[in-house]
Design an enzyme around this catalytic site. Structure first.
Site, short mmCIF file in Angstrom:
data_model
loop_
_atom_site.label_atom_id
_atom_site.label_comp_id
_atom_site.label_asym_id
_atom_site.label_seq_id
_atom_site.Cartn_x
_atom_site.Cartn_y
_atom_site.Cartn_z
N SER A 4 0.85 -1.18 0.00
CA SER A 4 0.00 0.00 0.00
C SER A 4 0.90 1.24 0.00
O SER A 4 1.72 1.38 -0.90
CB SER A 4 -0.97 -0.05 1.19
OG SER A 4 -2.03 0.85 1.02
N HIS A 49 -7.53 -5.92 -0.26
CA HIS A 49 -6.37 -5.11 0.08
C HIS A 49 -5.88 -5.49 1.48
O HIS A 49 -6.67 -5.61 2.42
CB HIS A 49 -6.74 -3.63 0.05
CG HIS A 49 -5.59 -2.70 0.21
ND1 HIS A 49 -4.64 -2.53 -0.77
CD2 HIS A 49 -5.22 -1.89 1.24
CE1 HIS A 49 -3.75 -1.64 -0.37
NE2 HIS A 49 -4.06 -1.24 0.85
N GLU A 109 -8.96 -5.50 -4.65
CA GLU A 109 -8.27 -4.49 -3.87
C GLU A 109 -9.22 -3.55 -3.11
O GLU A 109 -8.93 -3.12 -2.00
CB GLU A 109 -7.37 -3.64 -4.78
CG GLU A 109 -6.09 -4.32 -5.21
CD GLU A 109 -5.00 -4.27 -4.15
OE1 GLU A 109 -5.28 -3.84 -3.03
OE2 GLU A 109 -3.87 -4.68 -4.46
#
Length: 509
Positions: free
Chosen positions: A191, A415, A319
Site C-alpha cells: 500500500s 487489500h 483491492e
C-alpha cells in the site's frame, strides 16, 4: 548520550556494536531480535519538518528490546493521536545470527497506511517467520501525514521518504554486524509502503542503497507540488497559521493531527480543486517536487532509472472491497455511486462508457469495485512492472487471488490480505481477521509459499516463476493451488494501457 547497562552479554541477550554504540537485544524462537534502534535524531524542536539527521552515539550498552514510539498519525481509523515519546525514527532487526561473517540477504519493510497511519511495532509486522527462513529483516518507522508529507514552505518535500532513505543508509552502514550483507538489500512494502518502494526506485538519493524491490499494491497517487501546497494551505488555515515551518512548528503534533483529520473528513467539498483524491479521501502522498522525487516512478523506471534493480510487483484481485466495508457501502452501491466513480476515475473522457462496454455483465457494485481497484492499486502496480521492462530492467509479476475466508468470506482477495501471508502472522494483528480463526491448512500452505517466494527473490532475484514480459505477460497467481498464467486482468489492462499515472494536478486555484 549515556546509556547505563553493566551486565555482561549472555546467549539470551545478544549484543552488537554499531557505529553509534553497543546494543543489547533478546532471543525469540532462536532469532536475535533488536527493537527501537534510532537511525536518526528525533524530528522535534529545531529538527521538526527538517531532513533527518543521523542519530547521535551513546556510551555504555543501550537496551534494544522495545519498539520505538509510533510517529504521530491520523486517528480516522481509531489510532490515538496522543504522543508517547518523540523518538519516532527507529528500526527493528530480526536475524538468525548476529555474526558479521554471516552475509545473509537483508529485507527492509516499509509499512503502509495511506502515508498517514502506520507503525513498525504492529504485531502483523513481527518478522520472526520471515527471518526464520534465513534472512535478516529490518522494519522501520517514518514520518507520516503533515509531519512527513505536507508541502510546507521552508521545509524539504517528502520528509517521510527522506526518513526511509536515512534508514536505508543505516542499513548500509550497520547491518553487517547483525549478520546481513549490505550488498544484498531488498526493500519491500505494501500500500503506501509499496508506493514508497516505487518512489525510492525513482529517487537519486536512494540509488545504490538497495538492490531489489518488492512493491505490493502500489497506489497510483503522486501529487504535483501545486496540489500538495494547496492541501497544506487548507490544513494550516484550519489552525489559523501559515503553511510554513514557522507557522506549523508552533502547533503541537496532536493538534496538527486533529486539524488534518478534520480536513480529511470533508475532502469532498474540495472536489472541484482536488479532483480524484476526494473520491477516496487521500490527503497525503509523495510529491513530485523535481528534487527529492524528480519524476513519477512510472516515468523514472521507463527511462531506466532502476534498470539494475530487480523488481517484484503485484496486487490482490479485490483491492477495493475492504474500503467498501470501511465506507459502509459493501453490498449497497447504488447506480449513482457507480456512475460517479466511473466518471471520476476511469481513464479518458469516455472512460465510463468504455468500462460499461468492456464489462457488459457487471453490476453497478462490480463496476464500482473494479474502477476503484484499477485506479488506486491494480493498474499502478501493473504499470510499474511495464515501466521497469520498458526501461531495460527485469520484473516479476504476481496477483493474489485466494479469497480470504475470514469475516464470512465477503472481502475476497482484498487489500492487505498479502500482509499476514507474507509475514506468516496468521493469528495476530488486525489483518488476522481476514484469515479466520483458526487459520486453515490452506492458509498456512499459501503463506509458506509466499514467504519462500519473497525470501528467494531477496536472496537470488528469482521468486520461482518466469520474468514478466510484454509478450506473454506471465504472472504468478497465488491461490490454492497457485498457478503461473497470463495476467488475468487483461480487460482492465487494455482500458488503462495509455494512462501514464502522472502527478495529480491542482484543478482550480
Amino acid at each position: 548520550m549515556a546509556v547505563t547497562a553493566s551486565r555482561k552479554p549472555s546467549e539470551s541477550e545478544p549484543e552488537v556494536r554499531t557505529r553509534a554504540g553497543v546494543l543489547r537485544g533478546g532471543r525469540e524462537a532462536g532469532l536475535a531480535v533488536f527493537r527501537g534502534i534510532p537511525f536518526a535524531e528525533p524530528p522535534v524542536g529545531s529538527l521538526r519538518f527538517a531532513a533527518p539527521e543521523p542519530a547521535r552515539g551513546w556510551d555504555g550498552v543501550r537496551p534494544a528490546v522495545a519498539y520505538g514510539p509510533p510517529p504521530p498519525q491520523s486517528g480516522v481509523l481509531g489510532a490515538s493521536r496522543d504522543a508517547v515519546g518523540d523518538d519516532w525514527l527507529t528500526v527493528n532487526v530480526w536475524t538468525p545470527e548476529p555474526d558479521p561473517e554471516a552475509g545473509l540477504p537483508v529485507m527492509v519493510w516499509i509499512p503502509g497506511g495511506g502515508y498517514a497511519m502506520g507503525h513498525s511495532g504492529f504485531p502483523e509486522y513481527d518478522a520472526g517467520h520471515l527471518a526464520g527462513s534465513g534472512v535478516v529483516v529490518v522494519t522501520l518507522n517514518y514520518r507520516l501525514g503533515v509531519e512527513g508529507f505536507a508541502q510546507i514552505e521552508g521545509a524539504p518535500a517528502n520528509r517521510g521518504l527522506l526518513d526511509q532513505v536515512a534508514a536505508l543508509r543505516w542499513v548500509r552502514d550497520d547491518i553487517r554486524v547483525f549478520g546481513g550483507d549490505p550488498d544484498r538489500v531488498t526493500v519491500f512494502g505494501q500500500s503506501a509502503g509499496g508506493g514508497s518502494v516505487a518512489a525510492l526506485l525513482a529517487m537519486p538519493r536512494a540509488a545504490g542503497l538497495f538492490h531489489r524491490a518488492v512493491a505490493q499494491s502500489v497506489p497510483g497517487t503522486f501529487f504535483s507540488p501545486e496540489l500538495a501546497a494547496d492541501i497544506a494551505a487548507t490544513f494550516a488555515a484550519e489552525l489559523g497559521v501559515g503553511p510554513t515551518v514557522s507557522g506549523l512548528s508552533a502547533v503541537a503534533p496532536a493538534r496538527l493531527l486533529a486539524a488534518g483529520d478534520a480536513v480529511f473528513a470533508r475532502t469532498a467539498r474540495s472536489r472541484e480543486r482536488w479532483g480524484r483524491i476526494t473520491h477516496r479521501p487521500i490527503p497525503f502522498a509523495p510529491v513530485v517536487d523535481g528534487d527529492v522525487l524528480p519524476m513519477t516512478p512510472w516515468q523514472a523506471l521507463a527511462g531506466g532509472a532502476a534498470r539494475g534493480v530487480g523488481l517484484l510487483a503485484g496486487h490482490t484481485r479485490d483491492e477495493h472491497r475492504l474500503f467498501g466495508l470501511i465506507d459502509g457501502v459493501l453490498g449497497q452501491v447504488t447506480h449513482k455511486q457507480a456512475e460517479t466513480a466511473l466518471r471520476m476515475l476511469a481513464p479518458g473522457p469516455d472512460g465510463a462508457r468504455r468500462y460499461r462496454e468492456a464489462f457488459p455483465a457487471a453490476t453497478d457494485e462490480e463496476l464500482y469495485e473494479l474502477v476503484n481497484a484499477d485506479w488506486l492499486f491494480r493498474m499502478p502496480s501493473l504499470h510499474l512492472a511495464d515501466a521497469q521492462i520498458a526501461g531495460g530492467g527485469r520484473a516479476h509479476l504476481y496477483e493474489l487471488t485466494w479469497p480470504a475466508p475470514g469475516l464470512d468470506g465477503v472481502l475476497g482477495a482484498c487489500h492487505g490480505l498479502d500482509v499476514p501471508l507474507v509475514f506468516g502472522n496468521l493469528g495476530s494483528g488486525q489483518t488476522a481477521a481476514l484469515i479466520g480463526d483458526p487459520p486453515s491448512p490452506e492458509a498456512e500452505e499459501l503463506s509458506a509459499r509466499m514467504r519462500r517466494a519473497w525470501t528467494a527473490f531477496a536472496a537470488h532475484g528469482d521468486p520461482g516463476w518466469p520474468p514478466y514480459d510484454a509478450d506473454r505477460r506471465l504472472a504468478h497467481l497465488f491461490d490454492t493451488p497457485s498457478t503461473v498464467a497470463a495476467y488475468p486482468e487483461e480487460t482492465s489492462r487494455l482500458l488503462w494501457r495509455h494512462h501514464g499515472f502522472p502527478a495529480l494536478p491542482l484543478l482550480a486555484r
